[in-house]
Scaffold this motif. Sequence first.
Motif, PDB file in Angstrom:
ATOM      1  N   ASP A   1     -19.338 -27.189  84.982  1.00  0.00           N
ATOM      2  CA  ASP A   1     -18.585 -26.049  85.527  1.00  0.00           C
ATOM      3  C   ASP A   1     -17.080 -26.168  85.257  1.00  0.00           C
ATOM      4  O   ASP A   1     -16.277 -25.476  85.866  1.00  0.00           O
ATOM      5  CB  ASP A   1     -18.835 -25.927  87.041  1.00  0.00           C
ATOM      6  N   PHE A   2     -16.720 -27.055  84.329  1.00  0.00           N
ATOM      7  CA  PHE A   2     -15.289 -27.222  84.032  1.00  0.00           C
ATOM      8  C   PHE A   2     -14.721 -25.916  83.469  1.00  0.00           C
ATOM      9  O   PHE A   2     -15.316 -25.290  82.584  1.00  0.00           O
ATOM     10  CB  PHE A   2     -15.089 -28.366  83.029  1.00  0.00           C
ATOM     11  N   ASP A   3     -13.564 -25.522  84.000  1.00  0.00           N
ATOM     12  CA  ASP A   3     -12.998 -24.218  83.644  1.00  0.00           C
ATOM     13  C   ASP A   3     -11.921 -24.382  82.558  1.00  0.00           C
ATOM     14  O   ASP A   3     -10.784 -24.736  82.852  1.00  0.00           O
ATOM     15  CB  ASP A   3     -12.399 -23.589  84.918  1.00  0.00           C
ATOM     16  N   TYR A   4     -12.303 -24.115  81.300  1.00  0.00           N
ATOM     17  CA  TYR A   4     -11.351 -24.293  80.197  1.00  0.00           C
ATOM     18  C   TYR A   4     -10.200 -23.296  80.270  1.00  0.00           C
ATOM     19  O   TYR A   4      -9.119 -23.551  79.763  1.00  0.00           O
ATOM     20  CB  TYR A   4     -12.064 -24.158  78.841  1.00  0.00           C
ATOM     21  N   SER A   5     -10.457 -22.149  80.913  1.00  0.00           N
ATOM     22  CA  SER A   5      -9.387 -21.135  80.949  1.00  0.00           C
ATOM     23  C   SER A   5      -8.212 -21.604  81.809  1.00  0.00           C
ATOM     24  O   SER A   5      -7.108 -21.095  81.706  1.00  0.00           O
ATOM     25  CB  SER A   5      -9.928 -19.801  81.460  1.00  0.00           C
ATOM     26  N   SER A   6      -8.467 -22.636  82.658  1.00  0.00           N
ATOM     27  CA  SER A   6      -7.380 -23.103  83.529  1.00  0.00           C
ATOM     28  C   SER A   6      -6.532 -24.186  82.854  1.00  0.00           C
ATOM     29  O   SER A   6      -5.555 -24.656  83.421  1.00  0.00           O
ATOM     30  CB  SER A   6      -7.970 -23.659  84.831  1.00  0.00           C
TER      31      SER A   6
ATOM     32  N   ARG B   1      -9.945 -23.534  72.880  1.00  0.00           N
ATOM     33  CA  ARG B   1     -10.500 -22.998  74.130  1.00  0.00           C
ATOM     34  C   ARG B   1     -11.800 -22.241  73.839  1.00  0.00           C
ATOM     35  O   ARG B   1     -12.805 -22.418  74.508  1.00  0.00           O
ATOM     36  CB  ARG B   1      -9.469 -22.057  74.773  1.00  0.00           C
TER      37      ARG B   1
ATOM     38  N   THR C   1     -15.493 -23.382  75.117  1.00  0.00           N
ATOM     39  CA  THR C   1     -16.184 -22.503  76.065  1.00  0.00           C
ATOM     40  C   THR C   1     -17.551 -22.108  75.504  1.00  0.00           C
ATOM     41  O   THR C   1     -18.531 -21.996  76.236  1.00  0.00           O
ATOM     42  CB  THR C   1     -15.327 -21.239  76.333  1.00  0.00           C
TER      43      THR C   1
ATOM     44  N   TRP D   1      -8.788 -32.306  87.321  1.00  0.00           N
ATOM     45  CA  TRP D   1      -9.968 -31.599  87.840  1.00  0.00           C
ATOM     46  C   TRP D   1     -10.806 -32.557  88.697  1.00  0.00           C
ATOM     47  O   TRP D   1     -11.233 -32.225  89.797  1.00  0.00           O
ATOM     48  CB  TRP D   1     -10.768 -31.076  86.640  1.00  0.00           C
TER      49      TRP D   1
END
Length: 364
Positions: free
Chosen positions: A305-310, A319, A323, A354
């Motif tokens: 669930d790592f959020d690359y957009s952040s 990115r 993703t 994170w």
Amino acid sequence: LDKTAMYSGKIEGKGPRYCPSLEDKAVRFADRDEHTIFLEPEAVGSNILYANGISTSLPAEVQLEFVRTCIGLENAEILQAGYAVEYTHVAPRSLLPTLEYRGASGLYFAGQICGTSGYEEAAAQGLIAGLNAALAIQQQPAFVLQRHQAYIGVLIDDLVVSDPSEPYRMFTSRAEHRLLLRQDNADLRLTPLAQQLDISSELRDKIFAQRQHDLATARQALSSKPYPLQVANSGARSLLDMCKQPKFVGWPAIFEMHPDLLELNIPLRDWQTIEADVLYAGYASRQQAWVERGAEREAMQIPADFDYSSVQGLRAEARSCLTESLPTTMGQAGRMAGVTPADLGILEIALVRWQRASKNLADV
Ligand SMILES: Cc1cc2nc3c(=O)[nH]c(=O)nc-3n(C[C@H](O)[C@H](O)[C@H](O)COP(=O)(O)OP(=O)(O)OC[C@H]3O[C@@H](n4cnc5c(N)ncnc54)[C@H](O)[C@@H]3O)c2cc1C
């Protein structure tokens, strides 16, 4: 546009991104209504000019027509029209880091034939391929520069895992260890390696020995002088520590305070090298530790669930690759074509943050 080789489909390859043709500019920068051309004399006193800025694949008669629309060029003749060609290249993935072809031992490639563009890129590869060919003949171990040792290491390491769809160009931003790879310490990093290989000239050895001597003398002189300002808890002990100050007073001011330093006759660039060494010492040792932690980093897990957009600072290409493919470890992420080692550095920092944030949340 239908008359250009590049847009009519006669040529499929993409031109070098960094020197686009006139027609490329017309398409990609359609909002612009002017374009600068530099007229460079071919020689002193010559009336032949190289028109820098109009590389083109348009037919010769169209070129003459548009050149004559420029003020001052109404009567110009074209001696050599622009043209576009497609170069073929070996698949860089088929090369070892020594630039030897995997499929035929003893065959080395270097330069544009490997999918690069540029003078320095070609020269750098020529050096490594030539060196390794000579070492192989002498049955000596191969010579490969690592990414943290030299930009040549970055270039070849990038190249031999790439599938270029456009000519590769070396940019300093491709290197993740830019604090170690300063131009002012290139001789300090690389001359000892050249000496080990016995390819350093007598003159270079002499210059190198002098520089090492000057650097040691300058460092010693700075360490033996007291720090002039009384800054509480600064931890500063000597003049050398001044280089660490964010508002470093500059060398002219230091020489004014201590004219005897000038008498040492040490070139300014050596003082500046010491300044950079001291100023960046903390960051540089962290980079060195990062280099040494390579294997540990490869195994680092990336949560699903790592959020690359952040992740701030991650390139858009990286990115989108990450993703889409959702790698589960940093090692996997690093082997993806669109992800550079510099992206990995940014990703690692974001992952650690994170993990810390997730742990804090769990503790709550
Ligand atoms: C118009 C133009 C402008 C450029 N401007 C820049 C620039 O400003 N900055 C920059 O960094 N790069 C620039 N480049 C790119 C750069 O010139 C090349 O990427 C670089 O020179 C390639 O070097 P190389 O040694 O790999 O190949 P080359 O320089 O092409 O050398 C290959 C040599 O092999 C010879 N050869 C070919 N076939 C044979 C054969 N069968 N037998 C014997 N010899 C052979 C050729 O004659 C040639 O001399 C430019 C390129 C062009 C075309």
